[in-house]
Scaffold this active site. Sequence first.
Site, PDB file in Angstrom:
ATOM      1  N   TYR A   1     -44.667  52.319  48.661  1.00 58.62           N
ATOM      2  CA  TYR A   1     -45.444  51.097  48.844  1.00 58.62           C
ATOM      3  C   TYR A   1     -46.052  51.214  50.233  1.00 58.62           C
ATOM      4  CZ  TYR A   1     -43.187  48.299  45.084  1.00 58.62           C
ATOM      5  OH  TYR A   1     -42.755  47.777  43.893  1.00 58.62           O
TER       6      TYR A   1
ATOM      7  N   ARG B   1     -37.436  49.941  24.702  1.00 57.16           N
ATOM      8  CA  ARG B   1     -36.047  49.548  24.457  1.00 57.16           C
ATOM      9  C   ARG B   1     -35.424  50.362  23.331  1.00 57.16           C
ATOM     10  NH1 ARG B   1     -37.337  47.854  28.553  1.00 57.16           N
ATOM     11  NH2 ARG B   1     -37.334  45.713  29.338  1.00 57.16           N
TER      12      ARG B   1
ATOM     13  N   SER C   1     -37.184  54.299  44.835  1.00 58.34           N
ATOM     14  CA  SER C   1     -38.129  53.316  45.376  1.00 58.34           C
ATOM     15  C   SER C   1     -38.141  53.313  46.907  1.00 58.34           C
ATOM     16  CB  SER C   1     -37.710  51.928  44.876  1.00 58.34           C
ATOM     17  OG  SER C   1     -38.350  50.914  45.618  1.00 58.34           O
TER      18      SER C   1
ATOM     19  N   ARG D   1     -35.604  48.438  33.482  1.00 56.94           N
ATOM     20  CA  ARG D   1     -34.463  47.559  33.186  1.00 56.94           C
ATOM     21  C   ARG D   1     -33.375  48.228  32.356  1.00 56.94           C
ATOM     22  NH1 ARG D   1     -38.945  44.498  32.849  1.00 56.94           N
ATOM     23  NH2 ARG D   1     -39.146  42.649  34.167  1.00 56.94           N
TER      24      ARG D   1
ATOM     25  N   PRO E   1     -38.927  53.649  39.427  1.00 56.25           N
ATOM     26  CA  PRO E   1     -38.322  53.194  40.684  1.00 56.25           C
ATOM     27  C   PRO E   1     -37.944  51.715  40.601  1.00 56.25           C
ATOM     28  CG  PRO E   1     -40.716  53.255  40.875  1.00 56.25           C
ATOM     29  CD  PRO E   1     -40.394  53.799  39.512  1.00 56.25           C
TER      30      PRO E   1
ATOM     31  N   THR F   1     -47.355  53.050  44.075  1.00 54.26           N
ATOM     32  CA  THR F   1     -47.447  51.864  43.210  1.00 54.26           C
ATOM     33  C   THR F   1     -48.586  50.980  43.705  1.00 54.26           C
ATOM     34  OG1 THR F   1     -45.116  51.969  42.653  1.00 54.26           O
ATOM     35  CG2 THR F   1     -46.180  49.835  42.386  1.00 54.26           C
TER      36      THR F   1
ATOM     37  N   SER G   1     -48.824  50.962  33.608  1.00 57.92           N
ATOM     38  CA  SER G   1     -47.711  50.053  33.894  1.00 57.92           C
ATOM     39  C   SER G   1     -48.242  48.715  34.396  1.00 57.92           C
ATOM     40  CB  SER G   1     -46.829  50.692  34.988  1.00 57.92           C
ATOM     41  OG  SER G   1     -45.807  49.814  35.406  1.00 57.92           O
TER      42      SER G   1
ATOM     43  N   ARG H   1     -43.668  41.899  35.885  1.00 53.38           N
ATOM     44  CA  ARG H   1     -43.186  41.157  37.058  1.00 53.38           C
ATOM     45  C   ARG H   1     -44.310  40.760  37.999  1.00 53.38           C
ATOM     46  NH1 ARG H   1     -37.658  42.217  37.497  1.00 53.38           N
ATOM     47  NH2 ARG H   1     -37.458  42.376  39.751  1.00 53.38           N
TER      48      ARG H   1
ATOM     49  N   HIS I   1     -45.766  46.846  35.957  1.00 55.32           N
ATOM     50  CA  HIS I   1     -44.591  46.526  36.770  1.00 55.32           C
ATOM     51  C   HIS I   1     -43.545  45.771  35.933  1.00 55.32           C
ATOM     52  CE1 HIS I   1     -43.893  46.910  41.229  1.00 55.32           C
ATOM     53  NE2 HIS I   1     -42.798  46.245  40.904  1.00 55.32           N
TER      54      HIS I   1
ATOM     55  N   GLN J   1     -41.215  57.003  45.436  1.00 52.97           N
ATOM     56  CA  GLN J   1     -42.286  56.024  45.192  1.00 52.97           C
ATOM     57  C   GLN J   1     -42.622  55.296  46.487  1.00 52.97           C
ATOM     58  OE1 GLN J   1     -41.173  52.320  44.782  1.00 52.97           O
ATOM     59  NE2 GLN J   1     -43.320  51.828  45.161  1.00 52.97           N
TER      60      GLN J   1
ATOM     61  N   GLY K   1     -41.385  48.147  28.756  1.00 49.66           N
ATOM     62  CA  GLY K   1     -41.098  47.618  27.423  1.00 49.66           C
ATOM     63  C   GLY K   1     -40.293  48.526  26.516  1.00 49.66           C
TER      64      GLY K   1
ATOM     65  N   LYS L   1     -49.064  54.668  39.981  1.00 43.54           N
ATOM     66  CA  LYS L   1     -48.312  53.798  39.056  1.00 43.54           C
ATOM     67  C   LYS L   1     -48.859  52.371  39.108  1.00 43.54           C
ATOM     68  CE  LYS L   1     -43.563  52.116  38.264  1.00 43.54           C
ATOM     69  NZ  LYS L   1     -43.509  50.742  38.801  1.00 43.54           N
TER      70      LYS L   1
ATOM     71  N   ASP M   1     -45.095  53.235  31.006  1.00 42.43           N
ATOM     72  CA  ASP M   1     -43.955  52.581  31.668  1.00 42.43           C
ATOM     73  C   ASP M   1     -43.957  51.089  31.326  1.00 42.43           C
ATOM     74  OD1 ASP M   1     -41.974  52.202  34.039  1.00 42.43           O
ATOM     75  OD2 ASP M   1     -43.651  50.923  34.622  1.00 42.43           O
TER      76      ASP M   1
HETATM   77  C1  FMN Z   1     -35.214  44.935  39.398  1.00 41.05           C
HETATM   78  C2  FMN Z   1     -36.503  45.720  39.400  1.00 41.05           C
HETATM   79  C3  FMN Z   1     -36.960  46.255  40.590  1.00 41.05           C
HETATM   80  C4  FMN Z   1     -38.158  46.995  40.607  1.00 41.05           C
HETATM   81  N1  FMN Z   1     -38.549  47.584  41.779  1.00 41.05           N
HETATM   82  C5  FMN Z   1     -39.660  48.377  41.784  1.00 41.05           C
HETATM   83  C6  FMN Z   1     -40.022  49.103  42.954  1.00 41.05           C
HETATM   84  O1  FMN Z   1     -39.360  49.038  43.983  1.00 41.05           O
HETATM   85  N2  FMN Z   1     -41.143  49.878  42.878  1.00 41.05           N
HETATM   86  C7  FMN Z   1     -41.909  49.980  41.733  1.00 41.05           C
HETATM   87  O2  FMN Z   1     -42.912  50.704  41.722  1.00 41.05           O
HETATM   88  N3  FMN Z   1     -41.567  49.312  40.615  1.00 41.05           N
HETATM   89  C8  FMN Z   1     -40.457  48.537  40.610  1.00 41.05           C
HETATM   90  N4  FMN Z   1     -40.087  47.904  39.456  1.00 41.05           N
HETATM   91  C9  FMN Z   1     -40.867  48.127  38.217  1.00 41.05           C
HETATM   92  C10 FMN Z   1     -40.317  49.364  37.480  1.00 41.05           C
HETATM   93  O3  FMN Z   1     -40.594  50.550  38.208  1.00 41.05           O
HETATM   94  C11 FMN Z   1     -40.977  49.529  36.098  1.00 41.05           C
HETATM   95  O4  FMN Z   1     -42.366  49.529  36.241  1.00 41.05           O
HETATM   96  C12 FMN Z   1     -40.568  48.451  35.088  1.00 41.05           C
HETATM   97  O5  FMN Z   1     -39.209  48.097  35.234  1.00 41.05           O
HETATM   98  C13 FMN Z   1     -40.818  48.992  33.688  1.00 41.05           C
HETATM   99  O6  FMN Z   1     -40.544  48.039  32.708  1.00 41.05           O
HETATM  100  P1  FMN Z   1     -39.143  47.980  31.902  1.00 41.05           P
HETATM  101  O7  FMN Z   1     -38.175  47.351  32.854  1.00 41.05           O
HETATM  102  O8  FMN Z   1     -39.480  47.142  30.741  1.00 41.05           O
HETATM  103  O9  FMN Z   1     -38.755  49.394  31.548  1.00 41.05           O
HETATM  104  C14 FMN Z   1     -38.903  47.161  39.417  1.00 41.05           C
HETATM  105  C15 FMN Z   1     -38.422  46.611  38.223  1.00 41.05           C
HETATM  106  C16 FMN Z   1     -37.245  45.900  38.200  1.00 41.05           C
HETATM  107  C17 FMN Z   1     -36.745  45.354  36.886  1.00 41.05           C
END
Ligand code: FMN
Length: 382
Positions: free
Chosen positions: A132, A314, A109, A334, A80, A158, A277, A282, A279, A130, A312, A255, A310
């Site tokens: 929150y 690529r 999401s 991403r 999501p 999440t 995960s 982030r 996130h 998903q 990394g 998650k 979840d």
């Molecule tokens: C721009 C962006 C927005 C995201 N928004 C959410 C979200 O709304 N809910 C959530 O559970 N994770 C969110 N995530 C995390 C992703 O679900 C996921 O865990 C993460 O992107 C996985 O890593 P990767 O980008 O290396 O594949 C977000 C990630 C990005 C990059």
Amino acid sequence: MKLKHCYNIDDFRRLARKKLPAPLFHYIDGGADDERTLQHNTTSFDRYNLVPNVLVDISNINLETTILGQKIDWPVFLSPTGMSRLFHHDGERAVASAACKSGTLYTLSTLSSINLEDIGGHTNGPKMFQIYIHRDRGLTLEFIERSRAAGYDALCLTVDMPVAGNRERDLRTGMTMPPNMSLESIISFACHPEWTLNYLFHTKFGLENVRHRISKGSANASSVIDYVNEQFDTSITWDDAEKVIAAWGGPFAIKGITSAKDALHAINIGATAVIISNHGGRQLDSAPAPFDCLQEIVETVDGRAEIILDGGIRRGTHVLKALALGANACMIGRPYLYGLAAGGEKGVIRVLSLLRQEIERNMALIGCTDISELDHSFLNTW
Ligand SMILES: Cc1cc2nc3c(=O)[nH]c(=O)nc-3n(C[C@H](O)[C@H](O)[C@H](O)COP(=O)(O)O)c2cc1C
């Protein structure tokens, strides 16, 4: 650079960078603090080599698997991500269609820019919603009932965002949801007229799943950090998660797990799947890379829940390494957002098809004909 000249995820990242105003590119691309965890999520896969078996008949390779009760054609599905219309005006509709066409599951999401009912009816592919948990607790039960009515197959909660992570790139660019044409960002918006005109001439959007109950940040511009810190419930515990699982009564994933102890908690409250995960780097910088947590969690869970990795991913080889260490499937965030920014639905389709081809080609190269046969024997360390 054109879509057809993108041969890997990194090419898509470069094209997304050209197409998007800087605040939006950095919102996708960035991580928390020093972005140590963000980097490590991908480099952690380098700890292992893949060891081929030779002279194996590889004329038929099976990538199919079943996850959260849904059959998918290959072992990767979509994480999501909030506010996809920021990156392309077709947003979540484009991503959900691409996932369906590529035979895999899409996760929408809570913070999407198109509402869950619209996406529920948009494709007949497998879908997960998903959640929150907001301070407005009534929203959680509302999400469950709306997801049921809209035909979602699974839910996911999440749990790694009790407060917002410190994303310094967003602070520097002044990134808000929806974008605010601030003085700082105006030059970058002006240098990307295609994006800016599309943004100005398509229907306005906000956080469409919540805007009927929350106006600040869902209809009016607010930083992601402010929205999360003002609206998310900071008091949630395992008891609350258990109630959400019981109220849904179907396939359910938690998650944001990185420890074996929390994976056990998730099983004990009835989760069907554990999503390892952080996130995408982030949230907590210095959180362990999902790949580094995998082996211990697989051993502890011992088949009592599905394990999804979840963060990394690529390359196709990253997926093979995760499955060989015991994951049932992987998720990506991403990579598909870069594809969306680069070329809408076509961009996402190309990202998914390149990744799938990499997996299939590498299965042939290691002499393995079914993903269920991937195990430790295909791995060795440096
Ligand atoms: C721009 C962006 C927005 C995201 N928004 C959410 C979200 O709304 N809910 C959530 O559970 N994770 C969110 N995530 C995390 C992703 O679900 C996921 O865990 C993460 O992107 C996985 O890593 P990767 O980008 O290396 O594949 C977000 C990630 C990005 C990059």
